[in-house]
Design a protein around this motif. Sequence first.
Motif, PDB file in Angstrom:
ATOM      1  N   GLU A 150      -3.906  -7.231  -0.998  1.00 51.98           N
ATOM      2  CA  GLU A 150      -4.055  -6.126  -1.949  1.00 51.98           C
ATOM      3  C   GLU A 150      -3.547  -6.533  -3.338  1.00 51.98           C
ATOM      4  O   GLU A 150      -4.159  -6.215  -4.360  1.00 51.98           O
TER       5      GLU A 150
ATOM      6  N   VAL B  25     -12.506   4.722  -7.408  1.00 52.14           N
ATOM      7  CA  VAL B  25     -11.944   3.480  -6.838  1.00 52.14           C
ATOM      8  C   VAL B  25     -10.960   2.759  -7.757  1.00 52.14           C
ATOM      9  O   VAL B  25     -10.168   1.942  -7.287  1.00 52.14           O
ATOM     10  N   PRO B  75     -12.593   3.965   2.765  1.00 51.91           N
ATOM     11  CA  PRO B  75     -12.233   2.803   1.939  1.00 51.91           C
ATOM     12  C   PRO B  75     -13.100   1.575   2.255  1.00 51.91           C
ATOM     13  O   PRO B  75     -13.466   0.818   1.355  1.00 51.91           O
ATOM     14  N   CYS B  78     -16.575   2.157   0.669  1.00 52.69           N
ATOM     15  CA  CYS B  78     -16.568   1.902  -0.773  1.00 52.69           C
ATOM     16  C   CYS B  78     -16.531   0.405  -1.073  1.00 52.69           C
ATOM     17  O   CYS B  78     -17.244  -0.086  -1.952  1.00 52.69           O
ATOM     18  N   VAL B 131      -9.490  -1.976  -2.549  1.00 52.61           N
ATOM     19  CA  VAL B 131      -9.920  -0.673  -2.050  1.00 52.61           C
ATOM     20  C   VAL B 131      -9.826  -0.614  -0.525  1.00 52.61           C
ATOM     21  O   VAL B 131      -9.307   0.349   0.042  1.00 52.61           O
ATOM     22  N   LEU B 132     -10.313  -1.648   0.132  1.00 50.13           N
ATOM     23  CA  LEU B 132     -10.310  -1.589   1.603  1.00 50.13           C
ATOM     24  C   LEU B 132      -8.900  -1.568   2.170  1.00 50.13           C
ATOM     25  O   LEU B 132      -8.651  -0.954   3.218  1.00 50.13           O
ATOM     26  N   SER B 134      -6.499   0.052   1.246  1.00 50.19           N
ATOM     27  CA  SER B 134      -5.910   1.394   1.217  1.00 50.19           C
ATOM     28  C   SER B 134      -6.153   2.162   2.524  1.00 50.19           C
ATOM     29  O   SER B 134      -5.560   3.208   2.749  1.00 50.19           O
ATOM     30  N   ALA B 135      -7.014   1.645   3.383  1.00 51.46           N
ATOM     31  CA  ALA B 135      -7.267   2.312   4.669  1.00 51.46           C
ATOM     32  C   ALA B 135      -5.992   2.416   5.497  1.00 51.46           C
ATOM     33  O   ALA B 135      -5.864   3.308   6.335  1.00 51.46           O
TER      34      ALA B 135
END
Lengths: 303, 303
Positions: A150, B25, B75, B78, B131-132, B134-135
Amino acid sequence: MTTSVDLHTYLNSRREQVEAALRDVFPSNWNVPTTLREAMDYSLLAGGKRLRPIFALAAAEAVEGGSGAMARSMPFACAIEMVHTYSLIHDDLPAMDNDDFRRGRPTNHKVYGDAMAVLAGDGLLTHSFHVLASAVKLGVPAERVLAVSEELAKFAGVYGMVGGQALDMEGEQGVTSLEQLESIHLHKTSDLIAFSLRAGGHASEASEDQLRALERFGRNVGLAFQIQDDILDLTGTEEKIGKPVKSDERQEKVTYPFLIGLDESRKRVSALTQEANEALQSAGLTDPRRLYEIAEFLLTRDH
Amino acid sequence: MTTSVDLHTYLNSRREQVEAALRDVFPSNWNVPTTLREAMDYSLLAGGKRLRPIFALAAAEAVEGGSGAMARSMPFACAIEMVHTYSLIHDDLPAMDNDDFRRGRPTNHKVYGDAMAVLAGDGLLTHSFHVLASAVKLGVPAERVLAVSEELAKFAGVYGMVGGQALDMEGEQGVTSLEQLESIHLHKTSDLIAFSLRAGGHASEASEDQLRALERFGRNVGLAFQIQDDILDLTGTEEKIGKPVKSDERQEKVTYPFLIGLDESRKRVSALTQEANEALQSAGLTDPRRLYEIAEFLLTRDH
């Protein structure tokens, strides 16, 4: 604490370890198209100081003080060098800085064409996230690896490096203030160096305070490094720095010496080095010696 | 099981939810350079079917059969659309396919210039990994999120989409066999669709067997979808498909109808659809209905 070896030996050893690992980043059972693979390797294995990955390894070692830290942080180190390499390939494109030479060799697109250079950059960037994820197999907790992923996306992306390059492109007609120039450098260069330090810290499960201190060290060293680059570009010899001297000035690119003069630029490097060292002192690291030495070495270099 | 609503309503609803999420996003406290942000939004918010993200959401719903699955997989959805969008921006570049129009509007580089288009693509690609991640805040276990990150890097990278585009570039002078063409399509298009299904599965903690079945479904649907595209490009009307008809033929690009004829191409679409459905049947999903319907809808479309 490891047996004391001099910095030169340490840097050479770590650089060789990084390069060995970089030769191995693509799984052998993946059928990567030949030209794409060649184009990526051309730039990824082109030598260089390997400054960013070494910072990651050294940070991991500084936090833990043991010998396992280096191995555990190697996937992060490789990912960082891949991201750095992709950014150089894309920055050199005719649409961007239009550079024909890099480290004394033709740039990627001069050898493989613009399309393949775009794809080689895309491939290295994308694959860096695959490489870093493998740290979980070396014992780094999944939460830490995910944090590194991240953070790489943040520091290399629109917040950081890509954002800095966009500012640089937009500003080419009119960077006039030190503030503007510093913002570009902070994002184009310092963010990825600051991330390298954080990534190494994560590999050794550093505390939040330690991560912040390592980041601050990296940010200051990164900016100082960039100013030093501007200075060397004006004063160095072509042979030493591997590209035509004064290339920035010829392109009328605004630099630190251009804005505040050589003397003031040198003072700024000293002040940033001081701030970097203070950040390190505050971090409570087990063995920070190499980090001090690397910063000192980088910021007094003449090429 | 949700109350039965017709597919059209389902697709519209999911598309609107994806678009709402895509507008959000970029963290509001990040100082993203204005032109870069505009260039990314120009392509990311340009409409389209949102096929890939909807597949991710539908897969998550199919595995779990509950209402929480959709939110948890958003997430990933997106991230997938961001990666798809970056690939279109880079593919349209003058150095690559040199396309001036996309979805009836000027392509990114025609509006923002080549440099900003390269950076907009780099920015979207890099940020997708942010973004991913944040899942994990929505309750997806870190190990699963990390697996999704690693798989995205594989299916979108040198193994998958980037590799497929490189094959396509290399092969432009001489794709002559169906095998060669299929390999390009599988990597350029099917890999990201197959990944979309896997990502949705991970969000609902699917078993390894379910992930493999979902991937096989996605790969077959993806390839069928691409062949269908080739067919429509030859037989559709300009108004319906948003770009000049026969653009592929004019560029002398090798397509399925060119290699095996229209009738055989249509038969291949049917056979692949059948294989996709068999994969779904074998997956033991709680509520696979939407996945069947979407495949059916896609592969019988006329635009």
